[in-house]
Design a protein around this motif. Structure first.
Motif, PDB file in Angstrom:
ATOM      1  N   GLU A   1       6.012  -3.105  -5.776  1.00 45.96           N
ATOM      2  CA  GLU A   1       5.052  -2.218  -6.441  1.00 45.96           C
ATOM      3  C   GLU A   1       4.206  -1.541  -5.367  1.00 45.96           C
ATOM      4  O   GLU A   1       4.002  -2.097  -4.281  1.00 45.96           O
ATOM      5  N   LEU A   2       3.699  -0.362  -5.684  1.00 47.63           N
ATOM      6  CA  LEU A   2       2.817   0.367  -4.781  1.00 47.63           C
ATOM      7  C   LEU A   2       1.450   0.551  -5.424  1.00 47.63           C
ATOM      8  O   LEU A   2       1.347   0.755  -6.629  1.00 47.63           O
ATOM      9  N   PHE A   3       0.411   0.491  -4.590  1.00 44.32           N
ATOM     10  CA  PHE A   3      -0.926   0.818  -5.073  1.00 44.32           C
ATOM     11  C   PHE A   3      -1.647   1.598  -3.987  1.00 44.32           C
ATOM     12  O   PHE A   3      -1.278   1.572  -2.820  1.00 44.32           O
ATOM     13  N   SER A   4      -2.677   2.321  -4.390  1.00 46.59           N
ATOM     14  CA  SER A   4      -3.430   3.150  -3.462  1.00 46.59           C
ATOM     15  C   SER A   4      -4.629   2.384  -2.926  1.00 46.59           C
ATOM     16  O   SER A   4      -5.620   2.180  -3.637  1.00 46.59           O
TER      17      SER A   4
ATOM     18  N   ASP B   1       1.304   8.985  -2.852  1.00 49.79           N
ATOM     19  CA  ASP B   1       1.210   7.674  -3.509  1.00 49.79           C
ATOM     20  C   ASP B   1       2.513   7.195  -4.145  1.00 49.79           C
ATOM     21  O   ASP B   1       2.579   6.114  -4.693  1.00 49.79           O
ATOM     22  N   LYS B   2       3.573   8.000  -4.035  1.00 45.79           N
ATOM     23  CA  LYS B   2       4.877   7.590  -4.554  1.00 45.79           C
ATOM     24  C   LYS B   2       5.732   6.921  -3.475  1.00 45.79           C
ATOM     25  O   LYS B   2       6.829   6.458  -3.754  1.00 45.79           O
ATOM     26  N   ARG B   3       5.224   6.899  -2.240  1.00 44.33           N
ATOM     27  CA  ARG B   3       5.955   6.292  -1.119  1.00 44.33           C
ATOM     28  C   ARG B   3       5.135   5.164  -0.513  1.00 44.33           C
ATOM     29  O   ARG B   3       3.913   5.155  -0.584  1.00 44.33           O
ATOM     30  N   VAL B   4       5.820   4.234   0.119  1.00 39.76           N
ATOM     31  CA  VAL B   4       5.141   3.127   0.789  1.00 39.76           C
ATOM     32  C   VAL B   4       4.467   3.646   2.053  1.00 39.76           C
ATOM     33  O   VAL B   4       4.935   4.615   2.667  1.00 39.76           O
ATOM     34  N   ASP B   5       3.378   3.008   2.445  1.00 39.22           N
ATOM     35  CA  ASP B   5       2.718   3.331   3.711  1.00 39.22           C
ATOM     36  C   ASP B   5       3.757   3.193   4.822  1.00 39.22           C
ATOM     37  O   ASP B   5       4.450   2.179   4.903  1.00 39.22           O
ATOM     38  N   PRO B   6       3.895   4.206   5.672  1.00 32.24           N
ATOM     39  CA  PRO B   6       4.926   4.157   6.717  1.00 32.24           C
ATOM     40  C   PRO B   6       4.874   2.910   7.604  1.00 32.24           C
ATOM     41  O   PRO B   6       5.911   2.465   8.094  1.00 32.24           O
ATOM     42  N   ASP B   7       3.697   2.337   7.785  1.00 34.95           N
ATOM     43  CA  ASP B   7       3.585   1.139   8.615  1.00 34.95           C
ATOM     44  C   ASP B   7       4.232  -0.095   7.971  1.00 34.95           C
ATOM     45  O   ASP B   7       4.454  -1.101   8.651  1.00 34.95           O
ATOM     46  N   TYR B   8       4.523  -0.030   6.675  1.00 36.48           N
ATOM     47  CA  TYR B   8       5.136  -1.164   5.972  1.00 36.48           C
ATOM     48  C   TYR B   8       6.519  -0.829   5.430  1.00 36.48           C
ATOM     49  O   TYR B   8       7.076  -1.559   4.612  1.00 36.48           O
ATOM     50  N   GLU B   9       7.087   0.271   5.912  1.00 38.29           N
ATOM     51  CA  GLU B   9       8.380   0.727   5.393  1.00 38.29           C
ATOM     52  C   GLU B   9       9.508  -0.279   5.637  1.00 38.29           C
ATOM     53  O   GLU B   9      10.340  -0.513   4.759  1.00 38.29           O
TER      54      GLU B   9
ATOM     55  N   CYS C   1       0.856  -1.186   0.000  1.00 36.80           N
ATOM     56  CA  CYS C   1       0.000   0.000   0.000  1.00 36.80           C
ATOM     57  C   CYS C   1       0.889   1.233   0.000  1.00 36.80           C
ATOM     58  O   CYS C   1       1.902   1.276   0.688  1.00 36.80           O
ATOM     59  N   SER C   2       0.463   2.221  -0.753  1.00 38.55           N
ATOM     60  CA  SER C   2       1.197   3.487  -0.732  1.00 38.55           C
ATOM     61  C   SER C   2       0.754   4.328   0.456  1.00 38.55           C
ATOM     62  O   SER C   2      -0.299   4.079   1.060  1.00 38.55           O
TER      63      SER C   2
ATOM     64  N   TYR D   1       0.777  -9.841  -1.709  1.00 35.21           N
ATOM     65  CA  TYR D   1       0.255  -8.605  -1.132  1.00 35.21           C
ATOM     66  C   TYR D   1       0.730  -8.467   0.301  1.00 35.21           C
ATOM     67  O   TYR D   1       0.584  -9.378   1.109  1.00 35.21           O
ATOM     68  N   CYS D   2       1.305  -7.326   0.632  1.00 35.61           N
ATOM     69  CA  CYS D   2       1.745  -7.017   1.993  1.00 35.61           C
ATOM     70  C   CYS D   2       1.101  -5.687   2.368  1.00 35.61           C
ATOM     71  O   CYS D   2       1.578  -4.629   1.962  1.00 35.61           O
ATOM     72  N   GLY D   3      -0.023  -5.762   3.060  1.00 34.83           N
ATOM     73  CA  GLY D   3      -0.733  -4.532   3.391  1.00 34.83           C
ATOM     74  C   GLY D   3      -1.888  -4.790   4.334  1.00 34.83           C
ATOM     75  O   GLY D   3      -1.996  -5.854   4.940  1.00 34.83           O
ATOM     76  N   TRP D   4      -2.738  -3.796   4.428  1.00 33.11           N
ATOM     77  CA  TRP D   4      -3.882  -3.849   5.328  1.00 33.11           C
ATOM     78  C   TRP D   4      -4.897  -4.884   4.881  1.00 33.11           C
ATOM     79  O   TRP D   4      -5.092  -5.108   3.691  1.00 33.11           O
TER      80      TRP D   4
END
Length: 76
Positions: free
Chosen positions: A34-37, A12-20, A6-7, A64-67
């Motif tokens: 890859e990043l997505f919104s 949207d050009k950076r990764v979500d800080p929780d997954y940095e 997740c961005s 997928y690594c995100g929420w």
């Protein structure tokens, strides 16, 4: 193989800080990322959500690594 993160909701050009940490680890290991919104996806704007994802030339695995999302959103 690619890892989809997740961005940052504010950039949207950076990764979500929780997954940095996970993002940086994948990059250091040479794994394509890859990043997505997620916010755009949840709003129903699929093209905006996926605008930063490059097209694959062949079928490949994407992890997928995100929420967590509701099952209907995963299907999209």
């Amino acid at each position: 193989m690619r890892v989809l993160f997740c961005s940052d909701p504010l950039n949207d050009k950076r990764v979500d800080p929780d997954y940095e940490m996970e993002y940086k680890a994948a990059v250091e290991l040479g794994i394509e990322v890859e990043l997505f919104s997620l916010e755009s996806l949840l709003e129903g704007n699929l093209s905006k959500a996926l605008k930063r994802i490059s097209n694959a030339e062949t079928k490949e695995t994407i992890v997928y690594c995100g929420w967590m999302m509701k099952p209907e959103v995963y299907k999209k």
